[in-house]
Design a protein around this motif. Structure first.
Motif, mmCIF file in Angstrom:
data_model
loop_
_atom_site.group_PDB
_atom_site.id
_atom_site.type_symbol
_atom_site.label_atom_id
_atom_site.label_comp_id
_atom_site.label_asym_id
_atom_site.label_seq_id
_atom_site.Cartn_x
_atom_site.Cartn_y
_atom_site.Cartn_z
ATOM 1 N N GLN A 1 -32.897 22.450 -26.055
ATOM 2 C CA GLN A 1 -32.496 22.061 -24.698
ATOM 3 C C GLN A 1 -31.089 21.455 -24.704
ATOM 4 O OE1 GLN A 1 -33.968 22.330 -21.710
ATOM 5 N NE2 GLN A 1 -36.124 22.750 -22.107
ATOM 6 N N THR A 2 -30.812 20.625 -25.708
ATOM 7 C CA THR A 2 -29.501 19.969 -25.766
ATOM 8 C C THR A 2 -28.389 20.997 -25.929
ATOM 9 O OG1 THR A 2 -30.495 17.987 -26.704
ATOM 10 C CG2 THR A 2 -28.126 18.240 -27.020
ATOM 11 N N ASN B 1 -34.615 17.212 -27.598
ATOM 12 C CA ASN B 1 -34.985 18.568 -27.988
ATOM 13 C C ASN B 1 -33.691 19.341 -28.254
ATOM 14 O OD1 ASN B 1 -35.330 21.524 -27.334
ATOM 15 N ND2 ASN B 1 -37.476 20.905 -27.294
ATOM 16 N N ALA B 2 -33.537 19.793 -29.511
ATOM 17 C CA ALA B 2 -32.265 20.398 -29.919
ATOM 18 C C ALA B 2 -31.941 21.647 -29.091
ATOM 19 C CB ALA B 2 -32.310 20.740 -31.405
ATOM 20 N N SER C 1 -30.003 19.794 -19.697
ATOM 21 C CA SER C 1 -31.132 19.817 -20.625
ATOM 22 C C SER C 1 -32.393 19.351 -19.897
ATOM 23 C CB SER C 1 -30.813 18.875 -21.793
ATOM 24 O OG SER C 1 -31.992 18.445 -22.414
ATOM 25 N N THR D 1 -35.398 18.577 -21.007
ATOM 26 C CA THR D 1 -36.405 18.029 -21.921
ATOM 27 C C THR D 1 -37.404 17.123 -21.197
ATOM 28 O OG1 THR D 1 -34.772 18.082 -23.678
ATOM 29 C CG2 THR D 1 -36.698 16.713 -24.064
ATOM 30 N N ARG E 1 -26.740 21.040 -22.478
ATOM 31 C CA ARG E 1 -25.626 20.084 -22.396
ATOM 32 C C ARG E 1 -24.375 20.572 -23.094
ATOM 33 N NH1 ARG E 1 -28.465 15.060 -24.874
ATOM 34 N NH2 ARG E 1 -26.339 14.299 -25.038
ATOM 35 N N LYS E 2 -24.546 21.287 -24.201
ATOM 36 C CA LYS E 2 -23.369 21.669 -24.991
ATOM 37 C C LYS E 2 -22.747 22.980 -24.509
ATOM 38 C CE LYS E 2 -24.088 18.138 -27.761
ATOM 39 N NZ LYS E 2 -23.357 16.907 -27.507
ATOM 40 N N ASP F 1 -29.144 15.312 -18.460
ATOM 41 C CA ASP F 1 -28.510 14.724 -19.641
ATOM 42 C C ASP F 1 -29.530 14.308 -20.697
ATOM 43 O OD1 ASP F 1 -25.696 14.513 -20.043
ATOM 44 O OD2 ASP F 1 -25.566 13.483 -18.115
ATOM 45 N N ALA G 1 -31.981 13.805 -23.844
ATOM 46 C CA ALA G 1 -31.982 14.039 -25.296
ATOM 47 C C ALA G 1 -33.419 14.346 -25.717
ATOM 48 C CB ALA G 1 -31.473 12.781 -25.996
ATOM 49 N N HIS H 1 -19.503 14.291 -17.441
ATOM 50 C CA HIS H 1 -19.688 15.193 -18.587
ATOM 51 C C HIS H 1 -19.351 16.645 -18.249
ATOM 52 C CE1 HIS H 1 -22.762 12.055 -20.261
ATOM 53 N NE2 HIS H 1 -21.511 11.699 -20.458
#
Lengths: 160, 384
Positions: free
Chosen positions: B265-266, B262-263, B278, B280, B270-271, B258, B260, B46
């Motif tokens: 954190q993501t 929590n927006a 992230s 989370t 990650r983004k 990686d 998922a 990623h």
């Protein structure tokens, strides 16, 4: 070495030392002589026949290292810059991330220069995605087409 | 020889690469017979790990047959079937002497915070990995371990990382008889950590994830409780309620960067890479453990910073324990557990694919296609 130091001028020095209070157990085999172990007989040294960037938090290159993919091109220059700074600094890590992205473009150019047109969909594993998630692939394709159509419309309007 | 070739985030392919060379007197060349894709390979795939150079070959979980040895190799011989710990360790430095084989100081010039790891970016030493037909293995007197003849190769390949990491996660949790252990993540490590928690006398083992098929799997494979955080408003509150409002005795982060769930954190982890992944799962682990409890971290994060509630660590008197697994240290015990049937590593393998299908294999594992949990890659020249 630790044992040569004299702490007698510090009242109470070491009075509460408890060798059993070792929170790293069991992941560390604590022998009580950590400070005596800081020098060791190094393994034979791997000959350095490629450019190896080493962290400035150590005085030398480790006895063995990976000799793959020495820094080159623009990404390599950025990596050399990054290694001027310690692992403690963003100036070390952020340029490395930037170099990785530039390296990706350089890799693409290198592929084309060698006459190899990369099959990016295959590299991204879209064969498996199509086999197990056709609906998802179609959704993505429709979304991408919609965005592309919208951008074309915007461009056309801009020209008018 | 054939080898995996990283071309950038989400892009890998199989290519011809040069046969590896002996570069150091303690090197060996191993003909790979099995390799796996690890959950932590996905962090590389990623694009989350800095200094992951295009052209790299990943793969730190592999077994094989010794093909060639350097002049100072005495512990293994050509023809031996060996499993290779993911850590590259010299056995001589202060850290190796203390059995911190994941923290060797003579195997990674590029970073002092981690020892050398096969196929895990230049931040971990720039070594090629085992998702290939052949691989160079440094310090062959220290790492490679002969596979007992009665052991299934599919069990052996999971002793290179998955089982030792999961076992050490439980071990670092300092689990006491009757403890409630909560494991965040039902990937291969989380699944195996659930299994290992029982070996230390846990009284209750709870796994939290969001993928139903993995939760169903771990429930039956590790005889534990498994819950989907998507079906609850707040996983931390759920754990408090189910532990008499105190929290778990031990929480294990088996997810890493990686995660998922929590927006914020993501997006930041990650983004946009504003964090080192992230955090989370770690955030939840800190908040879900009881006062004075232990949080054990084996999930992989990048080398920069993460948003976690460190104030709660102080206020609750939490002990945080973490490390890369010291594979060589725990291996004898784990071989015994596997041969005695107490652990069944190969039970988590869901997919076996030829090495040539590496692009699809990564996609399947990353996108969780076809209920994928663990993928084994078989090179064309594999004979065992």
């Amino acid at each position: 070495m630790e044992e040569t130091k004299d702490y007698s001028h510090i009242k109470g020095w070491g009075i509460d030392i408890d060798p059993e209070n070792e929170p790293t157990y069991p992941i560390k085999k604590y022998t009580g002589d950590d400070h005596a172990q800081s020098r060791w007989e190094r393994p034979s040294l791997q000959p350095i026949d490629v450019e190896v960037l080493h962290s400035n938090e150590r005085p030398n290159v480790s006895a063995v290292f990976g000799n793959t993919l020495p820094p080159k091109g623009l990404s390599g220059a950025i990596r050399r810059f990054a290694f001027r700074y310690s692992e403690n600094r963003y100036r070390h890590w952020l340029p490395l991330i930037l170099a990785d992205r530039i390296d990706m473009v350089e890799g693409l150019i290198e592929d084309l220069r060698r006459g190899h047109v990369p099959n990016i969909l295959a590299e991204k594993g879209y064969k498996a995605e199509w086999k197990y998630n056709q609906r998802g692939v179609i959704k993505k394709a429709v979304a991408a087409a919609a965005v592309a159509a919208y951008l074309v419309l915007l461009l056309k309007r801009g020209r008018k | 020889m054939l080898a995996m070739n990283y071309r950038g985030p989400f892009r890998v392919r199989i290519d011809e690469k040069p046969y590896p060379e002996i570069l150091h007197p303690e090197d060996a060349i191993i003909r790979v017979t099995r390799s796996c894709i690890c959950g932590s390979d996905l962090h590389l795939y990623h694009g989350l790990v800095p200094d992951t150079r295009v052209g790299s070959t990943f793969g730190h979980e592999f077994i094989g047959i010794v093909e060639e040895v350097g002049p100072e190799v005495t512990e293994i011989q050509v023809g031996d079937q060996v499993l290779v710990p993911f850590n590259i360790a010299c056995g001589k430095c202060a850290f190796c002497k203390q059995e911190l084989y994941g923290n060797c100081h003579e195997s990674n010039p590029e970073a002092t915070a981690v020892g050398g790891i096969f196929g895990y970016s230049h931040t971990a030493g720039g070594f090629d990995g085992g998702q290939a037909e052949y691989v160079r293995v440094p310090y062959a007197n220290v790492g490679p371990t002969r596979i007992p003849p009665e052991m299934d190769p599919d069990d052996a390949v999971l002793l290179a990382d998955v089982v030792p990491t999961a076992y050490q996660a439980a071990e670092m949790g300092g689990i006491k008889k009757g403890d409630t252990v909560v494991i965040f993540g039902a990937g291969p490590i989380g699944i195996m950590a659930a299994k290992c928690a029982w070996l230390f006398g846990a009284g209750r083992v709870i796994v939290i994830d969001h993928l139903e098929y993995r939760l169903e799997f771990v429930k039956s494979y590790a005889q534990c409780e498994a819950y989907n955080f998507r079906s609850m408003e707040d996983p931390v509150l759920f754990i408090k309620k189910t532990t008499d409002w105190f929290g778990a005795d031990v929480c294990i982060d088996a997810v890493g960067g990686d995660a998922a769930g929590n927006a914020l954190q993501t997006i930041t982890g990650r983004k946009t890479l504003l964090q080192a992944g992230s955090a989370t799962a770690l955030h939840w682990a800190i908040n879900a453990v009881k006062k004075g409890g232990i949080v054990s971290i084996v999930g992989v994060y990048g080398p920069t910073d993460n948003l976690v509630p460190i104030g709660n660590v102080v206020n609750k008197g939490i002990t945080i324990r973490a490390n890369q697994a010291s594979v060589k240290r725990v291996l004898p015990k784990l071989i015994d557990h596997v041969l005695a049937g107490r652990l069944d590593p190969k039970g988590i393998i869901t997919h076996r694919l030829p090495l040539e299908e590496i692009s699809d294999a990564y996609r399947m594992f990353s996108a969780k296609l076809d209920d994928c949990i663990k993928t084994v890659l078989i090179p064309p020249k594999a004979t065992m």
